[in-house]
Design an enzyme around this catalytic site. Structure first.
Site: not given
Length: 283
Positions: A43, A111, A144
């Site tokens: 990430e 994200k 994540c």
């Protein structure tokens, strides 16, 4: 057909864009030398993981850094999942670019499940899970905290994903590794995750969706499980012919789902014991 994913387990430097880019370029070269089709980064690797960065200092989609990565992909004939804090409309976003072997940006995903209980509350959430075609293989991305929610992988599967790639940066990995194996199993998708090395971190991994053979006997679906603190490249090979045959015959994924019973999934109301500070963030 074997789809070989190079997984980088390494911690990048916050704000050191030039050094991080050089690290990516070097690892693309090594991954190609070892026969990888695509390199998966942890990430926010290009910028370093810093959710407090101001929007005007975040990486622009048209920056020279992205161009350099695209050019290297084309020169080496290798794909790349490049990750960074990028400019958003009002606030930065936590993003991943899927770059083809020809140096084209196939998809940018931002994200969705930002960690609004921490500094990521400063970031702008993405709005849509996406899938792209990488040399005939359907690839989805979740970043994540996205992987903590079964709906993330489920939507990617419903959109056609065969392989889900997961840039990651967190610790306490054991339950998260187990969850990724489950995501692979229940959606009949391959899954690979890249995490920075470190105490209570690392454990980059990959899982096949194939959990039993044609005779119904259980098989280990673990393709890769790194230790916590070894820095470097790891590899996972997905046999796409076996994976697709398995998806054609088995009863998970989008086979016998009873979707009429799922309406509560779209209810945004939050009740005890799940009420937390920061949940009123506008999406």
């Amino acid at each position: 057909m074997i789809f070989k994913v190079a997984v980088l387990q390494m911690r990048s430097l916050i704000g050191e864009y030039d050094k991080n880019i050089k690290t990516v370029l070097d690892n693309m070269t090594e991954a190609k030398r070892n026969g990888a089709d695509i390199l998966l980064l942890p990430e926010c690797f290009v910028t370093g993981y810093d959710p407090t960065i101001e929007n005007d200092k975040a990486l622009d989609d048209n920056s020279s850094f992205i161009y350099e990565l695209c050019n290297q992909a084309k020169n080496l004939d290798i794909g790349l999942v490049a990750t960074a804090i990028t400019k958003g409309k009002c606030s930065p976003q936590n993003s991943a670019f899927v770059i083809s072997r020809r140096g084209e940006i196939l998809m940018k995903y931002s994200k969705i499940h930002t960690c609004d209980f921490a500094d990521e509350k400063l970031l702008e959430s993405g709005k849509e899970f996406k899938v792209c075609d990488f040399d005939g293989i359907k690839i989805g991305i979740m970043i994540c905290y996205d992987r903590e929610f079964p709906e993330s992988a489920r939507i990617l599967m419903l959109k056609g994903a065969e392989i889900i790639l997961v840039p990651n940066d967190c610790g306490s990995m054991n339950p998260r590794i187990q969850a990724l194996s489950t995501r692979a199993y229940e959606n009949m998708c391959g899954v690979a995750m890249a995490n920075p090395d470190g105490a209570n971190a690392g454990n980059s991994c990959a899982f096949s969706p194939i959990c039993w053979d044609s005779e119904g006997l259980c098989v280990d679906n673990t393709l890769l499980l790194a230790d916590a603190e070894t820095e470097g490249l790891f590899y996972a090979e997905f046999d796409m012919n076996e994976l697709r045959t398995y998806r054609e015959r088995e009863m998970l994924g989008n086979t016998f789902r009873k979707v009429n019973a799922y309406k509560s999934l779209l209810n945004s109301e939050i009740n005890y014991p799940f009420i937390r500070e920061g949940q009123n963030k506008i999406q």
